[in-house]
Motif scaffolding. Structure first.
Motif, PDB file in Angstrom:
ATOM      1  N   LEU A 432      18.648 -85.071 -23.470  1.00  0.00           N
ATOM      2  CA  LEU A 432      19.259 -83.834 -23.964  1.00  0.00           C
ATOM      3  C   LEU A 432      18.692 -82.620 -23.245  1.00  0.00           C
ATOM      4  CD1 LEU A 432      19.571 -84.179 -27.844  1.00  0.00           C
ATOM      5  CD2 LEU A 432      21.400 -84.026 -26.159  1.00  0.00           C
ATOM      6  N   ALA A 433      17.396 -82.594 -23.074  1.00  0.00           N
ATOM      7  CA  ALA A 433      16.745 -81.457 -22.416  1.00  0.00           C
ATOM      8  C   ALA A 433      17.248 -81.299 -20.990  1.00  0.00           C
ATOM      9  CB  ALA A 433      15.229 -81.632 -22.433  1.00  0.00           C
ATOM     10  N   ARG A 434      17.437 -82.425 -20.279  1.00  0.00           N
ATOM     11  CA  ARG A 434      17.912 -82.337 -18.898  1.00  0.00           C
ATOM     12  C   ARG A 434      19.369 -81.872 -18.837  1.00  0.00           C
ATOM     13  NH1 ARG A 434      14.594 -86.989 -18.401  1.00  0.00           N
ATOM     14  NH2 ARG A 434      16.362 -88.398 -18.737  1.00  0.00           N
ATOM     15  N   LEU A 435      20.167 -82.259 -19.844  1.00  0.00           N
ATOM     16  CA  LEU A 435      21.545 -81.778 -19.889  1.00  0.00           C
ATOM     17  C   LEU A 435      21.597 -80.278 -20.136  1.00  0.00           C
ATOM     18  CD1 LEU A 435      23.672 -84.355 -21.954  1.00  0.00           C
ATOM     19  CD2 LEU A 435      23.970 -83.696 -19.565  1.00  0.00           C
ATOM     20  N   VAL A 436      20.799 -79.826 -21.072  1.00  0.00           N
ATOM     21  CA  VAL A 436      20.794 -78.406 -21.442  1.00  0.00           C
ATOM     22  C   VAL A 436      20.143 -77.557 -20.358  1.00  0.00           C
ATOM     23  CG1 VAL A 436      19.826 -76.730 -23.077  1.00  0.00           C
ATOM     24  CG2 VAL A 436      20.890 -78.846 -23.910  1.00  0.00           C
ATOM     25  N   PRO A 438      18.842 -78.259 -16.591  1.00  0.00           N
ATOM     26  CA  PRO A 438      18.589 -79.127 -15.436  1.00  0.00           C
ATOM     27  C   PRO A 438      17.269 -78.836 -14.721  1.00  0.00           C
ATOM     28  CG  PRO A 438      20.856 -78.381 -15.447  1.00  0.00           C
ATOM     29  CD  PRO A 438      20.159 -77.624 -16.531  1.00  0.00           C
ATOM     30  N   ALA A 439      16.866 -77.568 -14.702  1.00  0.00           N
ATOM     31  CA  ALA A 439      15.626 -77.214 -14.012  1.00  0.00           C
ATOM     32  C   ALA A 439      14.414 -77.296 -14.926  1.00  0.00           C
ATOM     33  CB  ALA A 439      15.731 -75.807 -13.421  1.00  0.00           C
ATOM     34  N   GLY A 440      14.624 -77.705 -16.178  1.00  0.00           N
ATOM     35  CA  GLY A 440      13.508 -77.869 -17.105  1.00  0.00           C
ATOM     36  C   GLY A 440      13.457 -76.784 -18.171  1.00  0.00           C
ATOM     37  N   LEU A 441      12.971 -77.159 -19.361  1.00  0.00           N
ATOM     38  CA  LEU A 441      12.779 -76.202 -20.446  1.00  0.00           C
ATOM     39  C   LEU A 441      11.533 -75.368 -20.199  1.00  0.00           C
ATOM     40  CD1 LEU A 441      13.448 -78.595 -23.485  1.00  0.00           C
ATOM     41  CD2 LEU A 441      15.028 -76.887 -22.546  1.00  0.00           C
ATOM     42  N   THR A 442      11.545 -74.154 -20.701  1.00  0.00           N
ATOM     43  CA  THR A 442      10.360 -73.306 -20.582  1.00  0.00           C
ATOM     44  C   THR A 442       9.287 -73.799 -21.541  1.00  0.00           C
ATOM     45  OG1 THR A 442      11.078 -71.775 -22.313  1.00  0.00           O
ATOM     46  CG2 THR A 442      11.811 -71.315 -20.042  1.00  0.00           C
TER      47      THR A 442
END
Length: 470
Positions: A432-436, A438-442
């Motif tokens: 889910l994080a990669r879908l939301v 792509p460059a990574g969550l802060t």
């Protein structure tokens, strides 16, 4: 952090740009076909079965009616008082069903890139659905003018919009006449107007917004000459069958000069010659390519990309499909600096939340009112520029608060007509994080998620700054 994107990041970024919201199902499909294979499929939407959205749209009967039928069944409020109950809702119901169709298609259609382009051209060639006869003409405009040409040739799209009763009415070209007309008795089908004369509204927007751009090298004289060339392009029975026709008696018969090119007297053919001139002009190639690059790459797209896309535009005689291919496969498209550089418009934000949450929705009034509160009442952009496509227009504190409240209402099933299922929220957190993002969550978002539990974690993820972007 490496400069380039991994293959998985490229796929997630690609999906966030060519769909109204990436889903795990989309991710798996691109992994199966590859980015180029998936893009090729999306560029030919006629090859994609779309039965689910067709089922969703089946109950919206206004989408299948002619403008005359819409006027008869949904007359203005005063006239509706004497009509059966089906007509009591008036033209607002016509617009309401069209708004529902746009949202349903954004959420459920498998032809996502096509729907993105329909939305793009709807704003590029904007018609305000609340103006007079356009309340009944807008349905045909979407169905018969924009949608058939969304991935075709730009010149064909120009002709279709120029001859559309909805556009002719919105920008008043149906009333534009040559000098001689005011001295003649109008024919039965010609429009009557006490202030009949040359109207420059359509000509100005054609040059400034539809083709060359404000810096495209035209003058006020070019606007006047273009307006003269389009005199006589009018509507027969705007509150009826509403069909385009050319009225020779309304036309200015003199020679015109547009952008230094002489247009000899030729009746309706003069307008077509102007369209040919504009469709093949280098400024048009640059302007349209820049807008498409802004839509799919960045608010300030790289000049190198715009130049290459414009070259493709000219080489292919304005083939929209090929220009899109050039943009979506360019190195600049996959540049890390352009990942998450676009803020979602309200339609994109709502549709992406519905898609990733696996929502079942009938696009009832509560959702449409939310879109309006966020600043995008569908088909009701008043200025001819349509709804903007830049971050600064969609990042006000009030607008962001409405978005966040919408996410929590959505995931707690507090929106009438809409109910979420497990959907992609059943996937593992990292997918889910990669879908939301792509460059990574802060780190801030990851820390907030770590403190959440259950459904709250999903709400926090979809309310995070990363989900506001694509």
């Amino acid at each position: 952090m490496p400069d380039g994107l991994s293959d998985e990041q490229k796929i997630a970024h690609f999906l966030n740009r060519v769909t109204f919201g990436a889903t795990v199902g989309d991710l798996r499909e691109v992994q199966r076909l590859g980015i180029e294979g998936y893009l090729e499929q999306q560029l030919h939407p006629e090859t994609i079965a779309d039965s689910l959205v067709e089922t969703k749209l089946a109950s919206l009967k206004t989408l299948r009616l002619t403008s005359r039928e819409l006027l008869e069944l949904y007359p203005p409020p005063k006239e509706a008082q004497a009509m059966p109950s089906a007509g009591m809702q008036g033209p607002r119901f016509v617009i309401f069903e069209l708004q529902r169709s746009r949202l349903l298609r954004a959420v459920y259609s498998q032809r996502q890139l096509f729907e993105m382009m329909v939305d793009f051209w709807t704003n590029h060639f904007n018609v305000f659905a609340g103006k007079g006869a356009d309340r009944w003409l807008i349905t045909s405009y979407d169905r018969d003018t924009i949608r058939p040409h969304a991935l075709g040739r730009f010149r064909d799209l120009l002709v279709a919009t120029a001859q559309s009763p909805a556009m002719l009415f919105y920008l008043d070209n149906w009333l534009s006449v040559g000098r001689e007309f005011s001295q003649l008795r109008p024919s039965r089908n010609a429009p009557t107007n006490r202030r009949a004369g040359l109207n420059e509204n359509y000509a100005r927007e054609l040059l400034e917004l539809h083709t060359l751009g404000v810096d495209g090298g035209y003058s006020q004289k070019d606007v006047e000459e273009t307006a003269r060339a389009f005199t006589g392009w009018t509507i027969r029975r705007p509150r009826g069958e509403a069909v385009f026709y050319f009225a020779p008696r309304m036309h200015d018969p003199g020679e015109k000069t547009v952008l230094g090119v002489k247009i000899p007297p030729g009746g309706m053919d003069e307008g077509l010659q102007v369209i040919d001139l504009l469709a093949r002009h280098p400024s048009t190639a640059r302007f349209i390519s820049a807008k498409l690059a802004r839509r799919f790459v960045a608010d300030n797209p790289p000049a190198s990309l715009v130049a290459r896309a414009a070259a493709v535009f000219r080489q292919t005689d304005g083939d929209i499909r090929e220009v899109l291919r050039a943009i979506l496969t360019a190195p600049e498209f996959f540049s890390r600096e352009n990942v998450h550089s676009k803020v979602k418009k309200p339609l994109e934000f709502v549709a992406s939340a519905l898609r990733i949450s696996g929502a079942e929705t009938d696009a009832a009034p509560p959702l449409l009112r939310l879109l309006a509160r966020m600043g995008e009442p569908l088909f009701l952009a008043f200025p001819p520029t349509g709804f903007p496509d830049a971050a600064r227009s969609w990042t006000s504190p009030d607008g962001l608060l409405i978005r966040i409240n919408f996410i929590f209402d959505l995931l707690n099933n507090r929106i009438a007509g809409t109910r979420v299922g497990a959907g992609d929220l059943a996937a593992d957190d990292e997918t889910l994080a990669r879908l939301v993002a792509p460059a990574g969550l802060t780190p801030t978002t990851r820390a907030a998620l770590a403190r959440g539990a259950g459904a709250d974690r999903y709400a926090l993820l979809l309310a995070a700054p990363e989900f506001q972007r694509r």
